[in-house]
Design an enzyme around this catalytic site. Structure first.
Site, PDB file in Angstrom:
ATOM      1  N   PHE A 191      -7.446  -1.961   6.970  1.00  0.00           N
ATOM      2  CA  PHE A 191      -8.199  -0.712   7.074  1.00  0.00           C
ATOM      3  C   PHE A 191      -7.683   0.095   8.249  1.00  0.00           C
ATOM      4  O   PHE A 191      -7.029  -0.425   9.165  1.00  0.00           O
ATOM      5  CB  PHE A 191      -9.699  -0.989   7.227  1.00  0.00           C
ATOM      6  CG  PHE A 191     -10.054  -1.768   8.475  1.00  0.00           C
ATOM      7  CD1 PHE A 191     -10.395  -1.120   9.651  1.00  0.00           C
ATOM      8  CD2 PHE A 191     -10.054  -3.155   8.459  1.00  0.00           C
ATOM      9  CE1 PHE A 191     -10.725  -1.840  10.795  1.00  0.00           C
ATOM     10  CE2 PHE A 191     -10.384  -3.887   9.593  1.00  0.00           C
ATOM     11  CZ  PHE A 191     -10.716  -3.227  10.766  1.00  0.00           C
ATOM     12  N   CYS A 192      -7.976   1.399   8.214  1.00  0.00           N
ATOM     13  CA  CYS A 192      -7.623   2.310   9.296  1.00  0.00           C
ATOM     14  C   CYS A 192      -8.651   3.432   9.307  1.00  0.00           C
ATOM     15  O   CYS A 192      -9.637   3.379   8.577  1.00  0.00           O
ATOM     16  CB  CYS A 192      -6.203   2.839   9.117  1.00  0.00           C
ATOM     17  SG  CYS A 192      -5.939   3.705   7.554  1.00  0.00           S
ATOM     18  N   THR A 193      -8.443   4.452  10.102  1.00  0.00           N
ATOM     19  CA  THR A 193      -9.460   5.484  10.285  1.00  0.00           C
ATOM     20  C   THR A 193      -9.746   6.259   9.005  1.00  0.00           C
ATOM     21  O   THR A 193     -10.890   6.367   8.572  1.00  0.00           O
ATOM     22  CB  THR A 193      -9.044   6.458  11.393  1.00  0.00           C
ATOM     23  OG1 THR A 193      -8.752   5.730  12.583  1.00  0.00           O
ATOM     24  CG2 THR A 193     -10.161   7.461  11.679  1.00  0.00           C
TER      25      THR A 193
ATOM     26  N   VAL B 125     -12.186   3.949   7.428  1.00  0.00           N
ATOM     27  CA  VAL B 125     -13.471   3.698   8.091  1.00  0.00           C
ATOM     28  C   VAL B 125     -14.399   4.902   7.945  1.00  0.00           C
ATOM     29  O   VAL B 125     -15.615   4.748   7.773  1.00  0.00           O
ATOM     30  CB  VAL B 125     -13.246   3.372   9.586  1.00  0.00           C
ATOM     31  CG1 VAL B 125     -14.593   3.158  10.290  1.00  0.00           C
ATOM     32  CG2 VAL B 125     -12.369   2.136   9.736  1.00  0.00           C
TER      33      VAL B 125
END
Length: 320
Positions: A182-184, A211
């Site tokens: 996952f990332c922003t 996220v």
């Protein structure tokens, strides 16, 4: 704190799409002009592999920009995530040409060719709760420090360029059969998942929309997220429902700083914080103090003034 209605607030849009744009150089000035004409500020990156960036402006301005982008058949389904704020998060309008819209630095990694399996926010908890799944946070160390998913691995990378070496040194496709990342906002994971598939990992999953999408879609009482989420604008962090968070940012080293950090004897607004007070040369401190002085003078006059960050330290922030 009382907010104006969402229709009157500043709209912040994080957008991206991996798509082949052979004419990306020719798109630069028309895109910049659309932003200027509609009072949209922020930075967009263009490369042959696609578009990426975060911008902000009035509702009608953002709608005009999105309409212009989506008029191009290649961008009709561009991924974009909206949130709101009351204070302008950007001060300038920029469109930059790049080799990559998110810098991994590995040749031939092509998310337009293949990526991992998207996981909707509503299904993410089930995926990362599986003990057989290796969960990796692909963001940088200063982002992970203020919030992440429970049980996720922190690679402790300073930039996304370090991610390939980290994976090669720590994980084996023959042993790590299932990987979730996952990332922003989702963009880094698209490229990271493409890279890991090329490296031989078989089952690679990534959080669709990142996220930010999770914090908007998943109720806080069901959330496995802990802390706040770093964002690359003047809000610094956001919480669930994408409400503005409680962190500020050191304008010398870009690290997020808490209320406790700001009470430290090593915190000097606009100049240093507990993370960097002993590593900044005096010349840098002097420049930072002068910038902070100009910011305070501009505030006293009621004039906007760009946040006084050292551009040399902030150069790669939007790309990494």
């Amino acid at each position: 704190m009382t907010h104006s209605s969402d229709s009157q607030r500043i709209v912040v849009v994080a957008l991206y799409k991996f798509v082949t744009l052979e004419d990306y150089e020719a798109l630069r000035e028309p895109l910049r002009q659309v932003m200027l004409d509609n009072d949209v500020k922020g930075t967009l990156l263009l490369a042959e592999e696609g578009i990426n960036g975060t911008v902000a402006g009035p509702r009608e301005g953002i709608d005009a920009l999105l309409a212009w982008l989506q008029a191009d058949p290649r961008l009709v389904d561009i991924d974009h995530k909206e949130s709101y704020c009351d204070i302008p998060p950007f001060y300038r309008t920029k469109v930059k040409l790049k080799r990559e819209i998110v810098t991994l630095g590995v040749e031939d990694v092509d998310p337009n060719r293949r990526v991992g399996t998207y996981v909707e926010p509503e299904d993410w908890n089930e995926v990362i709760s599986d003990p057989e799944v290796l969960v990796i946070d692909t963001r940088n160390d200063y982002e992970v420090a203020i919030g992440s998913f429970a049980g996720a691995v922190d690679p402790k990378t300073k930039s996304f360029r370090e991610f390939p070496d980290y994976v090669r040194q720590h994980y084996d496709p023959t042993r790590h059969k299932k990987v979730a990342m996952f990332c922003t906002g989702g963009i880094r994971c698209e490229k990271a998942s493409s890279f890991m598939l090329d490296e031989g990992f078989e089952e690679v999953y990534h959080l669709k929309g990142g996220v930010l999408n999770y914090l908007e879609k998943v109720p806080e009482e069901k959330s496995l997220w802990r802390g706040e989420c770093f964002v690359f604008d003047n809000r610094v962090t956001v919480r669930h429902d994408l409400r503005e968070g409680e962190y500020d940012q050191c304008h010398a080293c870009r690290m997020p700083i808490s209320a406790e950090d700001q009470r430290s004897e090593y915190y000097e607004p606009g100049v240093s914080c507990p993370h960097c007070w002993d590593s900044l040369p005096e010349k840098t401190r002097a420049g930072a103090r002068e910038r902070q002085k100009q910011i305070e003078l501009a505030k006293a006059r009621g004039e906007p003034h760009p946040i006084g960050r050292d551009p040399r330290l902030m150069k790669e922030q939007a790309e990494s």
